[in-house]
Every structure is written in structure tokens, then in C-alpha cells.
Design an enzyme around this catalytic site. Structure first.
Site, short mmCIF file in Angstrom:
data_model
loop_
_atom_site.label_atom_id
_atom_site.label_comp_id
_atom_site.label_asym_id
_atom_site.label_seq_id
_atom_site.Cartn_x
_atom_site.Cartn_y
_atom_site.Cartn_z
N TYR A 65 -26.94 12.21 -25.05
CA TYR A 65 -27.11 12.96 -23.81
C TYR A 65 -28.46 13.69 -23.87
O TYR A 65 -28.56 14.89 -24.16
CB TYR A 65 -25.97 13.97 -23.59
CG TYR A 65 -24.58 13.34 -23.52
CD1 TYR A 65 -24.41 11.98 -23.32
CD2 TYR A 65 -23.44 14.13 -23.66
CE1 TYR A 65 -23.14 11.41 -23.27
CE2 TYR A 65 -22.17 13.56 -23.59
CZ TYR A 65 -22.03 12.21 -23.41
OH TYR A 65 -20.77 11.66 -23.35
N SER A 211 -14.70 10.97 -17.87
CA SER A 211 -14.77 10.65 -16.43
C SER A 211 -13.39 10.85 -15.77
O SER A 211 -12.91 9.98 -15.04
CB SER A 211 -15.29 9.23 -16.19
OG SER A 211 -16.55 9.04 -16.81
N ALA A 214 -13.28 10.39 -12.16
CA ALA A 214 -14.00 9.17 -11.76
C ALA A 214 -15.36 9.55 -11.17
O ALA A 214 -15.77 9.09 -10.12
CB ALA A 214 -13.17 8.33 -10.80
N GLN A 215 -16.02 10.44 -11.88
CA GLN A 215 -17.38 10.91 -11.56
C GLN A 215 -17.47 11.46 -10.14
O GLN A 215 -18.49 11.32 -9.46
CB GLN A 215 -18.39 9.80 -11.84
CG GLN A 215 -18.34 9.40 -13.32
CD GLN A 215 -19.50 8.58 -13.80
OE1 GLN A 215 -19.97 7.73 -13.06
NE2 GLN A 215 -19.95 8.82 -15.02
N GLY A 216 -16.41 12.10 -9.72
CA GLY A 216 -16.43 12.79 -8.42
C GLY A 216 -15.56 12.13 -7.36
O GLY A 216 -15.21 12.75 -6.36
N LEU A 218 -12.42 11.37 -7.30
CA LEU A 218 -11.11 11.99 -7.10
C LEU A 218 -11.19 13.40 -6.51
O LEU A 218 -10.16 14.00 -6.21
CB LEU A 218 -10.33 12.00 -8.43
CG LEU A 218 -9.91 10.59 -8.91
CD1 LEU A 218 -9.42 10.63 -10.35
CD2 LEU A 218 -8.84 10.00 -8.00
N THR A 219 -12.41 13.92 -6.35
CA THR A 219 -12.54 15.23 -5.70
C THR A 219 -12.42 15.10 -4.18
O THR A 219 -12.22 16.08 -3.48
CB THR A 219 -13.91 15.88 -6.01
OG1 THR A 219 -14.94 15.12 -5.34
CG2 THR A 219 -14.19 15.92 -7.50
N GLY A 220 -12.61 13.87 -3.68
CA GLY A 220 -12.54 13.63 -2.23
C GLY A 220 -13.87 13.80 -1.52
O GLY A 220 -13.99 13.51 -0.33
N1 LIG Z 1 -17.70 8.85 -24.61
C1 LIG Z 1 -18.24 8.27 -23.57
O1 LIG Z 1 -18.65 7.11 -23.60
C2 LIG Z 1 -18.34 9.07 -22.30
C3 LIG Z 1 -18.66 8.44 -21.09
C4 LIG Z 1 -18.71 9.22 -19.94
C5 LIG Z 1 -18.49 10.59 -20.01
N2 LIG Z 1 -18.22 11.20 -21.21
C6 LIG Z 1 -17.94 12.64 -21.31
O2 LIG Z 1 -17.01 13.00 -20.31
C7 LIG Z 1 -17.53 14.04 -19.50
C8 LIG Z 1 -17.00 13.89 -18.08
O3 LIG Z 1 -17.19 12.59 -17.56
P1 LIG Z 1 -18.19 12.29 -16.34
O4 LIG Z 1 -19.18 13.36 -16.26
O5 LIG Z 1 -18.61 10.87 -16.48
O6 LIG Z 1 -17.23 12.28 -15.05
P2 LIG Z 1 -16.29 13.34 -14.31
O7 LIG Z 1 -15.99 14.47 -15.17
O8 LIG Z 1 -15.18 12.51 -13.78
O9 LIG Z 1 -17.21 13.78 -13.09
C9 LIG Z 1 -18.09 14.85 -13.18
C10 LIG Z 1 -18.83 15.00 -11.88
O10 LIG Z 1 -17.91 15.08 -10.79
C11 LIG Z 1 -18.38 16.01 -9.83
N3 LIG Z 1 -17.42 17.13 -9.74
C12 LIG Z 1 -16.80 17.76 -10.77
N4 LIG Z 1 -16.00 18.74 -10.28
C13 LIG Z 1 -16.13 18.73 -8.95
C14 LIG Z 1 -15.57 19.48 -7.90
N5 LIG Z 1 -14.69 20.45 -8.15
N6 LIG Z 1 -15.92 19.20 -6.62
C15 LIG Z 1 -16.80 18.20 -6.36
N7 LIG Z 1 -17.37 17.44 -7.30
C16 LIG Z 1 -17.05 17.70 -8.59
C17 LIG Z 1 -19.74 16.52 -10.30
O11 LIG Z 1 -20.73 15.69 -9.71
P3 LIG Z 1 -22.16 16.32 -9.27
O12 LIG Z 1 -22.81 16.70 -10.56
O13 LIG Z 1 -22.84 15.18 -8.56
O14 LIG Z 1 -21.86 17.49 -8.39
C18 LIG Z 1 -19.64 16.30 -11.79
O15 LIG Z 1 -20.90 16.18 -12.40
C19 LIG Z 1 -19.06 13.91 -19.63
O16 LIG Z 1 -19.72 15.13 -19.33
C20 LIG Z 1 -19.17 13.52 -21.08
O17 LIG Z 1 -19.08 14.68 -21.91
C21 LIG Z 1 -18.13 10.44 -22.34
#
Ligand SMILES: NC(=O)c1ccc[n+]([C@@H]2O[C@H](COP(=O)([O-])OP(=O)(O)OC[C@H]3O[C@@H](n4cnc5c(N)ncnc54)[C@H](OP(=O)(O)O)[C@@H]3O)[C@@H](O)[C@H]2O)c1
Length: 326
Positions: A65, A211, A214-216, A218-220
Site C-alpha cells: 500500500y 472489501s 464491495a468497495q462502496g 453495498l453503501t448504496g
Molecule cells: N489482502 C488483500 O489482498 C486485500 C485486498 C483489498 C483490500 N484489503 C484490505 O481491506 C480493506 C478494505 O477493503 P477495500 O478498501 O477494498 O473495500 P471496502 O472496505 O469494501 O470499501 C472501502 C471504500 O468504500 C467507500 N465507503 C466506505 N464506507 C462508506 C460509507 N459509509 N458511505 C459511502 N462510502 C463508503 C469508500 O470509498 P471512497 O474512498 O471512494 O469514499 C471506501 O474507501 C483495505 O483498506 C485493505 O486494508 C486487502
């Protein structure tokens, strides 16, 4: 409402069901770091503070990262917020691609340098892809445990077979595999059928769901305003189905999550689709699954940390289940 602590595998460490994912702190550095937009130090401090204020006691970062940017940003924020080593649990990951297992050991000083003054509670192998066998990687992890350089070890993106191999070598050395960090959310449920979840339950290994929103999706927010899909990186759109077809498919589930959130809010407990999705995820499999939602704004971290302020009713769980399976 404070979150109840859960065991991290059989390590003796206790973590909150919700941690904070710190991929978002990569500051645009490197191929993997470019998935998210760059956050300034004040925003990162505010996100970390919101997580801590919400009761979150652990943070997940990685070498990849931003090649140390996320680790350093996390350590800096924790320090400015008055946290000392031992106050929180820090998880990071070694990046294996085209590297031998010996680099787990030789790169540890870099990890500790970026995380200074914090130590590593959980060191994870980020994914398969090392030049060395699983056995050699597991032996390198065991060496670090023996020398007390890390407190626990885990893997990420490994299959059930990979988990068993790591587990076998580590138990042979008198240690445990703490966790497997994998993609898991209401719309990405492969681990329930490919043996990963069953293996975790059988061996007492924690599943760390990445995730989880699902990277946002599921927030709608993308369903409410599909033009937002064009504002996120191509990689993220492809990874999480933030496309017209993908959003159409997930719409019935997301609308139900929103409706359920509104019902709780009307009854006096503020709840959102985000919180319903996370609440389901960390409760559906007992204590086995914890989640690390990422956040780029303080209010997102606050929302995630309060996802357990309500208890879903059996009929809601059933409906979420049915819509999610579709
Ligand atoms: N081990 C691996 O291979 C791997 C792979 C992926 C992720 N990860 C880890 O898992 C963590 C989380 O996964 P992820 O970041 O891929 O996906 P996630 O947690 O499903 O999505 C995070 C994103 O969703 C949005 N979000 C979060 N809360 C919200 C809310 N209340 N309202 C509206 N939008 C919201 C934000 O997007 P915006 O920033 O655009 O606002 C945020 O950056 C990462 O930070 C990382 O530490 C690990």
C-alpha cells in the site's frame, strides 16, 4: 455501544469485529496504491481518530500500500493521536511476488521502520506468488515468531489447501496460523463454498474479510447516483462490479439494506445500508469472521465502527440471505 472483543485465531490476541483497512492511505504510490485517491495527513488523522473513537482496536496495512506510505501514515496518525506501542493492534503484510521467503526476514526492518514506533502484531503473507514454497514461507514466519519479532502470523488470498499447509508447518514449530484475509461480502461469498470458511472453522483460524462493502457498492451510493461510478478508478470499477450491469444485479439487495437501515433509524438507532451489510458480515458466521472496511472520510470510519449498535431480526437476516444469494 462498545464492540465486544473476539479472539484472533488461537493467538491470545483480542480484536474488535471491525478493524480499519488502510489501503486508502497509500497516497497514490505504486500500481496498487493508485486504486484510491490521495488523502492528506489531516484526513488520515481524522479517519484514524474516528475509528479509535468508535472503539476499533486494530488496523490493517501492507507493504504494497504505497511501499510503506500507508504503514508510515498509520503510525504517524496513531502517534499524533497519543497512541503508544501496545495500545492498538497493528497488522501488516509482506508482498511475495517474485521474491523468495528469505525476503520476509530481510524486509522486516523496513516494515518496522515505516511503522515506527509501533511493532507488528500480525504479519501476513499478502498472497500466493512467492518464488519459495509455502513450507519455506511458513518456516520464515516461524523464525520471526520464535525470535518474538512479530506476535502472530497470517496469510491472505490463500486457498483452503494453502491454509492447511501453513497450519501444518507452523503447528510443527509450536505456533498457529492466526488468519486468512480474503475478499468476503454480501455479494462476494465464494469462501462459503470453496472450503476456506470450513477450514477456518475447523482449525480455529480467523477470516479477515477485505472489501466488505464491495468497495462502496453495498453503501448504496452508486445505486443512488450512478454517475459516481465514473469518478472511481477503473481497477476499482472492474474489481467490484461498479458498472451498469453490476449495479443492476446488486440493486434489489442494496435497496433492501437501505430500507432495513431506515427502519432502525426510524426506531431511534441510526443505521445505514453500510452498517446493515457489515453487521450481517461479522455476525453471520459467529466469531470466525471479522471485517476491515476502508475509509477515506472520518464519517465512513465512524459509521463502520457503529455497525453493531443494533441486532438484525431473524426475518431480516433471512431476506438479506435470499437477496444476496441471487
Ligand atoms: N489482502 C488483500 O489482498 C486485500 C485486498 C483489498 C483490500 N484489503 C484490505 O481491506 C480493506 C478494505 O477493503 P477495500 O478498501 O477494498 O473495500 P471496502 O472496505 O469494501 O470499501 C472501502 C471504500 O468504500 C467507500 N465507503 C466506505 N464506507 C462508506 C460509507 N459509509 N458511505 C459511502 N462510502 C463508503 C469508500 O470509498 P471512497 O474512498 O471512494 O469514499 C471506501 O474507501 C483495505 O483498506 C485493505 O486494508 C486487502
Amino acid at each position: 455501544m462498545p464492540m465486544e472483543l473476539r479472539p484472533l485465531g488461537k493467538t491470545g490476541l483480542k480484536i474488535t469485529p471491525i478493524g480499519l483497512g488502510c489501503w486508502q492511505f497509500s497516497q497514490g504510490r505504486g500500481f496498487i496504491g493508485k486504486v484510491w485517491s490521495t488523502l492528506d495527513a489531516a484526513t488520515i488523522d481524522a479517519v484514524v481518530k474516528a475509528a479509535l473513537d468508535g472503539g476499533v482496536n486494530w488496523f490493517d496495512t501492507a507493504e504494497s500500500y504505497g511501499y510503506g506510505k500507508s504503514e508510515a501514515a498509520l503510525a504517524g496518525a496513531l502517534t499524533r493521536l497519543g497512541k503508544k506501542p501496545g495500545d492498538v493492534i497493528v497488522a501488516t503484510k509482506w508482498f511475495p511476488l517474485l521474491r523468495p521467503a528469505s525476503s520476509i526476514i530481510t524486509t522486516l526492518p523496513d516494515r518496522l521502520g515505516f511503522l515506527d514506533p509501533f511493532s507488528i502484531d500480525l504479519l501476513q503473507i499478502h498472497a500466493p506468488g512467492s518464488l519459495s514454497s509455502v513450507e519455506k514461507q511458513a518456516m520464515a514466519l516461524a523464525k520471526l515468531l520464535k525470535e518474538k519479532k512479530v506476535r502472530a502470523v497470517g496469510v491472505s488470498n490463500f486457498s483452503a489447501v494453502g491454509m492447511r499447509k501453513f497450519h501444518k508447518v507452523l503447528t510443527g514449530e509450536g505456533f498457529m496460523l492466526a488468519s486468512n484475509q480474503v475478499r468476503y461480502s454480501l455479494i462476494q461469498r465464494k469462501i462459503e463454498t470453496n472450503g476456506i470458511l470450513d477450514t477456518a472453522r475447523e482449525l480455529g483460524i480467523t477470516i479477515i474479510a477485505y472489501s466488505p462493502l464491495a468497495q462502496g457498492v453495498l453503501t448504496g451510493r452508486f445505486h443512488d447516483d450512478p454517475t459516481l461510478a465514473l469518478k472511481v478508478s477503473f481497477g476499482r470499477r472492474m474489481m467490484s462490479g461498479i458498472t451498469r450491469a453490476g449495479l443492476k444485479k446488486t440493486e434489489p439487495l442494496v435497496r433492501y439494506l437501505q430500507e432495513t437501515g431506515r427502519k432502525y433509524s426510524a426506531a431511534g438507532v441510526a443505521a445505514s445500508a453500510t452498517q446493515v451489510a457489515l453487521n450481517w458480515l461479522v455476525n453471520f458466521n459467529g466469531d470466525t469472521v471479522v471485517a476491515i472496511p476502508g475509509a477515506s472520510k472520518a464519517k465512513q470510519a465512524t459509521e463502520a465502527a457503529h455497525c453493531l449498535d443494533f441486532t438484525l431480526r431473524p426475518e431480516e437476516i433471512k431476506e438479506i440471505e435470499a437477496l444476496s444469494r441471487k
